[in-house]
Design an enzyme around this catalytic site. Structure first.
Site, PDB file in Angstrom:
ATOM      1  N   GLY A   8       3.478  -7.187  -6.579  1.00 37.45           N
ATOM      2  CA  GLY A   8       2.616  -8.374  -6.579  1.00 37.45           C
ATOM      3  C   GLY A   8       3.318  -9.662  -6.194  1.00 37.45           C
ATOM      4  N   ARG A  93      12.677  -6.096   4.340  1.00 37.83           N
ATOM      5  CA  ARG A  93      12.403  -5.728   5.737  1.00 37.83           C
ATOM      6  C   ARG A  93      13.708  -5.652   6.528  1.00 37.83           C
ATOM      7  NH1 ARG A  93       7.426  -5.462   6.807  1.00 37.83           N
ATOM      8  NH2 ARG A  93       7.481  -5.869   9.020  1.00 37.83           N
ATOM      9  N   HIS A 188      -1.754   4.333  11.233  1.00 36.52           N
ATOM     10  CA  HIS A 188      -1.481   2.898  11.214  1.00 36.52           C
ATOM     11  C   HIS A 188      -0.126   2.715  11.889  1.00 36.52           C
ATOM     12  CE1 HIS A 188      -1.504  -1.243   9.925  1.00 36.52           C
ATOM     13  NE2 HIS A 188      -0.354  -1.101   9.269  1.00 36.52           N
TER      14      HIS A 188
HETATM   15  N1  LIG Z   1      -1.031  -1.808   5.817  1.00 33.71           N
HETATM   16  C1  LIG Z   1      -0.985  -2.982   6.408  1.00 33.71           C
HETATM   17  O1  LIG Z   1      -1.873  -3.357   7.179  1.00 33.71           O
HETATM   18  C2  LIG Z   1       0.162  -3.897   6.164  1.00 33.71           C
HETATM   19  C3  LIG Z   1       1.245  -3.425   5.479  1.00 33.71           C
HETATM   20  N2  LIG Z   1       2.311  -4.235   5.233  1.00 33.71           N
HETATM   21  C4  LIG Z   1       3.383  -3.635   4.440  1.00 33.71           C
HETATM   22  O2  LIG Z   1       3.293  -4.142   3.107  1.00 33.71           O
HETATM   23  C5  LIG Z   1       4.576  -4.013   2.479  1.00 33.71           C
HETATM   24  C6  LIG Z   1       4.930  -5.321   1.789  1.00 33.71           C
HETATM   25  O3  LIG Z   1       5.313  -6.277   2.772  1.00 33.71           O
HETATM   26  P1  LIG Z   1       5.821  -7.742   2.356  1.00 33.71           P
HETATM   27  O4  LIG Z   1       4.752  -8.407   1.584  1.00 33.71           O
HETATM   28  O5  LIG Z   1       6.357  -8.395   3.547  1.00 33.71           O
HETATM   29  O6  LIG Z   1       7.023  -7.347   1.350  1.00 33.71           O
HETATM   30  P2  LIG Z   1       8.051  -8.335   0.603  1.00 33.71           P
HETATM   31  O7  LIG Z   1       9.419  -7.998   1.104  1.00 33.71           O
HETATM   32  O8  LIG Z   1       7.579  -9.739   0.664  1.00 33.71           O
HETATM   33  O9  LIG Z   1       7.950  -7.878  -0.930  1.00 33.71           O
HETATM   34  C7  LIG Z   1       8.211  -6.589  -1.410  1.00 33.71           C
HETATM   35  C8  LIG Z   1       8.061  -6.656  -2.936  1.00 33.71           C
HETATM   36  O10 LIG Z   1       8.160  -5.334  -3.476  1.00 33.71           O
HETATM   37  C9  LIG Z   1       8.827  -5.455  -4.733  1.00 33.71           C
HETATM   38  N3  LIG Z   1       9.344  -4.135  -5.111  1.00 33.71           N
HETATM   39  C10 LIG Z   1      10.321  -3.409  -4.492  1.00 33.71           C
HETATM   40  N4  LIG Z   1      10.481  -2.231  -5.129  1.00 33.71           N
HETATM   41  C11 LIG Z   1       9.601  -2.201  -6.146  1.00 33.71           C
HETATM   42  C12 LIG Z   1       9.262  -1.241  -7.140  1.00 33.71           C
HETATM   43  N5  LIG Z   1       9.927  -0.062  -7.205  1.00 33.71           N
HETATM   44  N6  LIG Z   1       8.270  -1.522  -8.026  1.00 33.71           N
HETATM   45  C13 LIG Z   1       7.618  -2.709  -7.963  1.00 33.71           C
HETATM   46  N7  LIG Z   1       7.888  -3.665  -7.041  1.00 33.71           N
HETATM   47  C14 LIG Z   1       8.865  -3.410  -6.154  1.00 33.71           C
HETATM   48  C15 LIG Z   1       9.916  -6.498  -4.457  1.00 33.71           C
HETATM   49  O11 LIG Z   1      10.433  -7.046  -5.651  1.00 33.71           O
HETATM   50  C16 LIG Z   1       9.134  -7.516  -3.626  1.00 33.71           C
HETATM   51  O12 LIG Z   1       8.483  -8.474  -4.440  1.00 33.71           O
HETATM   52  C17 LIG Z   1       5.543  -3.600   3.607  1.00 33.71           C
HETATM   53  O13 LIG Z   1       5.756  -2.202   3.560  1.00 33.71           O
HETATM   54  C18 LIG Z   1       4.793  -3.984   4.868  1.00 33.71           C
HETATM   55  O14 LIG Z   1       5.195  -3.232   5.984  1.00 33.71           O
HETATM   56  C19 LIG Z   1       2.338  -5.541   5.626  1.00 33.71           C
HETATM   57  C20 LIG Z   1       1.281  -6.057   6.339  1.00 33.71           C
HETATM   58  C21 LIG Z   1       0.129  -5.271   6.680  1.00 33.71           C
HETATM   59  O1  LIG Z   2       4.247  -3.603  10.124  1.00 26.67           O
HETATM   60  C1  LIG Z   2       3.886  -4.452   9.277  1.00 26.67           C
HETATM   61  O2  LIG Z   2       4.543  -4.691   8.251  1.00 26.67           O
HETATM   62  C2  LIG Z   2       2.598  -5.180   9.498  1.00 26.67           C
HETATM   63  C3  LIG Z   2       1.436  -4.302   9.560  1.00 26.67           C
HETATM   64  O3  LIG Z   2       1.437  -3.130   9.193  1.00 26.67           O
HETATM   65  C4  LIG Z   2       0.210  -4.883  10.120  1.00 26.67           C
HETATM   66  O4  LIG Z   2       0.112  -6.111  10.195  1.00 26.67           O
HETATM   67  O5  LIG Z   2      -0.663  -4.112  10.515  1.00 26.67           O
END
Ligand SMILES: NC(=O)C1=CN([C@@H]2O[C@H](COP(=O)(O)OP(=O)(O)OC[C@H]3O[C@@H](n4cnc5c(N)ncnc54)[C@H](O)[C@@H]3O)[C@@H](O)[C@H]2O)C=CC1
Ligand SMILES: O=C([O-])CC(=O)C(=O)O
Length: 319
Positions: A8, A93, A188
């Site tokens: 979160g 990342r 995705h």
């Molecule tokens: N499906 C989609 O369309 C999208 C997916 N993403 C994905 O969402 C994910 C999050 O991206 P961001 O917000 O940039 O990440 P971020 O790097 O900002 O934050 C990750 C968070 O996860 C927490 N964390 C790590 N291990 C943990 C655990 N074992 N238990 C609980 N918390 C834990 C960290 O403390 C941190 O707060 C990435 O995998 C990204 O690729 C991002 C954008 C779109």
């Molecule tokens: O690759 C990422 O972290 C971003 C992502 O999935 C998206 O924006 O669809």
């Protein structure tokens, strides 16, 4: 209704929380993160934002209906009683975060996180889990097999592609994107499968040349990474993602069965696929996926879907 966002304190998780709190101030939201301090800080900031977001001051009865936003550590998961979980926990990342292959490259580190989250979730009763952690098709599958909850509880979020596809088609057709619909199945990632045979502007079907279809595909594959490269590798497409996740979560918790679009879920024979997740057209409600719809697809669309599934399966074999 109570939504717990695991991870979160993340960019995406906190933006999803803000969007949900703004759209539905009655919702209770828990930001659960292995980093409790930023989780608490986001929760406090979003709580303050609700003052303006709800046009305070409001009357006593309206105020009493408002939910809370709290931030806690993962060790408190067992004391939370959510109706739905959103998973955004992820490893930091990598340096090449703006490269197109990065979602797959995240698999190893985020698989370990999925396993840790499965342990956290063992302490609560089964609820739907909406997975954003990339690569979502593999991570959703991994979480399902580790947790052992019914497959209907597992949903990978992939709806941003629908918005991106609508924009690309709108550009080609010279219309407003909000008039376009074109569902997107598949992976995705590189293996997205826009269902052009179902593309519409209003009620009218859309006919694209093979070159135009390729143009749309390339745009949708490229644009999140173009955004990341211009914002800085640590930043992904938080706005479209949070709007899309809010749409999915709110439609699930609405008390009705709805079809928000194509989402990734474990398949058991649907479209001829077993033992893997892909985005397919689903109906959902507060219990999870209630139906997977098997559409008739054009040959090229089905071939792309087979390629996408093989890519997911190949990676799952390595886990
Ligand atoms: N499906 C989609 O369309 C999208 C997916 N993403 C994905 O969402 C994910 C999050 O991206 P961001 O917000 O940039 O990440 P971020 O790097 O900002 O934050 C990750 C968070 O996860 C927490 N964390 C790590 N291990 C943990 C655990 N074992 N238990 C609980 N918390 C834990 C960290 O403390 C941190 O707060 C990435 O995998 C990204 O690729 C991002 C954008 C779109
Ligand atoms: O690759 C990422 O972290 C971003 C992502 O999935 C998206 O924006 O669809």
């Amino acid at each position: 209704m109570h939504v717990a966002i695991i991870g979160g304190a993340s960019t995406i998780g906190s933006t999803v929380a803000y969007t949900l709190a703004t759209k539905d101030p009655t919702m209770d939201i828990s930001l659960v993160d292995k980093a409790p301090e930023p989780a608490w800080a986001h929760a406090m900031d979003i709580t303050h934002s609700k003052y303006h977001g709800t046009d305070a001051p409001v009357d006593e009865r309206t105020a009493a209906s408002y939910g809370t936003v709290t931030g806690v550590g993962t060790d408190e998961m067992s004391s939370i009683d959510p109706d739905l979980v959103v998973l955004t926990a992820a490893a930091p990342r990598p340096d090449d975060a703006a490269d197109r292959g990065v979602r797959k490259a995240e698999l190893e580190a985020n698989r370990a996180i999925a396993d840790d989250v499965a342990t956290q979730l063992q302490s609560i009763d089964p609820v739907p889990v909406v997975v954003l952690t990339n690569p979502i098709d593999r991570i959703t599958y991994r979480l399902w097999t580790q947790l052992g909850w019914p497959r209907e509880k597992f949903i990978g979020y992939s709806l941003s592609e629908t918005a991106r596809t609508a924009h690309a088609i709108a550009d080609l057709q010279g219309v407003h994107p909000s008039r376009v619909s074109c569902p997107v199945m598949g992976e995705h990632g590189e293996g997205i499968v826009p269902i052009f045979s179902r593309a519409r502007v209003g009620e009218a079907s859309v006919s694209l040349t093979p070159e135009q279809e390729s143009e749309v595909l390339e745009y949708v594959r490229d644009v999140p990474f173009e955004i990341a490269s211009k914002r800085g590798a640590g930043e992904t497409s938080r706005w479209v993602t949070s709007a899309g996740v809010a749409k999915v979560v709110r439609s699930m918790l609405s008390g009705e069965t709805t079809s928000p679009g194509c989402l990734s879920t474990p398949l058991s024979g649907e479209y001829g696929f077993d033992d893997g997740c892909l985005s397919v057209p689903v109906s959902v409600d507060s219990t999870g996926v209630t139906a997977i719809h098997e559409w008739e697809l054009a040959d090229t669309e089905y071939e792309r879907l087979v390629d996408a599934f093989e890519s997911v399966r190949t990676d799952l074999e390595t886990l």
